[in-house]
Design a protein around this motif. Structure first.
Motif, PDB file in Angstrom:
ATOM      1  N   GLU A 218      13.394 -18.006-111.603  1.00 54.79           N
ATOM      2  CA  GLU A 218      14.610 -18.563-112.181  1.00 54.79           C
ATOM      3  C   GLU A 218      15.062 -17.654-113.316  1.00 54.79           C
ATOM      4  O   GLU A 218      14.273 -16.881-113.873  1.00 54.79           O
ATOM      5  N   SER A 220      17.742 -17.261-116.896  1.00 55.18           N
ATOM      6  CA  SER A 220      18.436 -18.009-117.931  1.00 55.18           C
ATOM      7  C   SER A 220      18.925 -17.053-119.009  1.00 55.18           C
ATOM      8  O   SER A 220      18.315 -16.003-119.242  1.00 55.18           O
ATOM      9  N   THR A 222      19.739 -17.185-123.078  1.00 51.26           N
ATOM     10  CA  THR A 222      19.482 -18.033-124.241  1.00 51.26           C
ATOM     11  C   THR A 222      19.846 -17.275-125.503  1.00 51.26           C
ATOM     12  O   THR A 222      19.809 -16.042-125.527  1.00 51.26           O
ATOM     13  N   SER A 255      20.848 -22.616-124.025  1.00 47.11           N
ATOM     14  CA  SER A 255      20.640 -21.774-122.846  1.00 47.11           C
ATOM     15  C   SER A 255      21.558 -22.179-121.726  1.00 47.11           C
ATOM     16  O   SER A 255      22.041 -23.318-121.679  1.00 47.11           O
ATOM     17  N   ALA A 257      21.736 -21.577-117.276  1.00 45.63           N
ATOM     18  CA  ALA A 257      21.065 -21.031-116.097  1.00 45.63           C
ATOM     19  C   ALA A 257      21.897 -19.901-115.509  1.00 45.63           C
ATOM     20  O   ALA A 257      23.130 -19.924-115.558  1.00 45.63           O
ATOM     21  N   TYR A 302      14.368 -14.642-119.108  1.00 50.86           N
ATOM     22  CA  TYR A 302      15.408 -14.919-120.100  1.00 50.86           C
ATOM     23  C   TYR A 302      16.152 -13.627-120.443  1.00 50.86           C
ATOM     24  O   TYR A 302      15.528 -12.592-120.688  1.00 50.86           O
TER      25      TYR A 302
END
Length: 395
Positions: A218, A220, A222, A255, A257, A302
């Motif tokens: 995944e 993200s 942030t 954050s 996605a 991230y």
């Protein structure tokens, strides 16, 4: 246990306090389940813990078969078998069970074995001894077979000796397999045909676990949003995660996605920041690099940003679910290890850019004299991991 020595103490604590104390330990649902269990005992069971494996598993949230059996045998003396990862490994080697222990049939067989073996006079001691045997002697790799108190009963050890004899050129004939009391060639408990005996593994051939599915990936973006000159000291913005799912109820930096193909998502991230803190200068949003953190089943990448509000009107109020914290408050808050890594990356960036320097100047400055250990870490941090990527990666 020091902070909440009784069930009543834990039951009256807030979830926020529990998460704060659990911060950094991972598997955050466990802390929440502990409190839910305490509340159930105090509010619905009259303050009395269930005392059998069956009622512990039936009545307390988050208590599964292993936890229930361990509590019942160790705390309440119930003669019930316990199977954790260590005991599972011991049983599989003692009985030469090479099949995947997560298989329902194999799992049922292991629990049945544990129940047959448990000492009815001292079930708690027996359970702890079996766990300790697996943790300290019958380890996953490099087991200490010569120190094992049950070596003479271990069919995995017998299999190793038999394989060594079979490979000896001086041996006129191989021993009868049945004489070794081995479970070779039997049904669903033996080594699978796709994973035959590996002489380099020895007793570690047992058990053969199925290949773990790699964690899903995944992505993200942030951002550490800071008011460096706030009254009373610098403040950073944290928002609370939903009450369910990954890191439920913990605090993190705002954050959004991302899709795998989206390396940078300034616009969506800026909108998320503004939903918490109001209008913000987009030009001050600084990309700091990439950070990877792997949870038990998720590999989360991230894209880390920083935005310092210098010269703007201080932001004093935020919607519910957000709050401004000092650095000291942050380190005692209910935040995950990943969130702490993000802040560390932001602070490393600030140290690398203080006094007007830029990230690209770090390696040039450090070459003028022998750098300190801390400076070496900073230098390596801001160097690309390879020639085909422009972002540093923190693992």
């Amino acid at each position: 246990m020091l902070k909440w020595p009784t069930l009543q103490d834990l039951a009256t604590a807030s979830l926020e306090e529990v998460n704060q104390l659990w911060s950094g330990l991972g598997y955050y649902s466990r802390g929440r389940r502990l409190q839910e269990g305490a509340q159930k005992v105090v509010e619905e069971l009259g303050g009395h813990m269930p005392r059998t494996a069956e009622t512990l598993q039936q009545l307390l949230p988050g208590v599964g078969r292993y936890t229930a059996a361990a509590i019942a045998s160790i705390a309440f003396g119930q003669a019930t078998g316990v199977v954790d990862g260590n005991v599972l490994r011991v049983l599989c080697r003692v009985r030469a069970i090479g099949a995947d222990p997560s298989n329902t049939f194999v799992s049922h067989h292991l629990w049945s074995l544990a129940q047959q073996l448990v000492d009815p006079a001292q079930p708690g001691d027996f359970s702890q001894a079996a766990m300790e045997l697996g943790a300290t002697v019958c380890t996953p790799q490099h087991p200490l077979c010569s120190h094992c108190p049950v070596q003479s009963l271990c069919q995995a050890h017998q299999r190793v000796e038999w394989e060594q004899l079979s490979a000896s050129p001086c041996l006129p004939g191989s021993p009868d397999v049945e004489e070794c009391a081995l479970n070779i060639g039997q049904c669903q408990l033996c080594l699978p045909p796709t994973k035959p005996w590996d002489p380099t593994l020895g007793v570690a051939n047992f058990p053969r676990k199925a290949s773990r599915r790699p964690p899903r990936e995944e992505y993200s973006a942030t951002c550490v949003l800071e008011q460096p000159k706030a009254v009373g000291g610098a403040l950073i913005l944290l928002v609370q995660r939903p009450n369910s799912g990954l890191l439920a109820g913990l605090w993190e930096f705002p954050s959004v996605a991302l899709e795998a193909s989206e390396q940078h998502q300034h616009k969506a991230l800026l909108q998320e920041l503004q939903s918490w803190a109001g209008p913000l200068p987009a030009t001050h949003l600084q990309h700091l690099g990439e950070l990877v953190h792997t949870f038990s089943h998720i590999k989360l990448t991230y894209q880390v940003y920083g935005l310092a509000l210098e010269g703007q009107t201080p932001v004093t109020t935020v919607p519910p679910g957000a709050r401004w914290l000092t650095r000291e408050e942050f380190h005692s808050a209910a935040v995950s290890t990943a969130t702490k890594k993000v802040l560390r990356m932001y602070e490393d960036y600030l140290r690398g850019t203080c006094k007007g320097s830029k990230r690209s100047q770090v390696s040039t400055q450090s070459s003028r004299k022998k750098p300190s250990r801390g400076q070496q870490v900073l230098d390596s941090f801001f160097q690309p991991v390879s020639t085909d990527t422009s972002n540093s990666t923190v693992q």
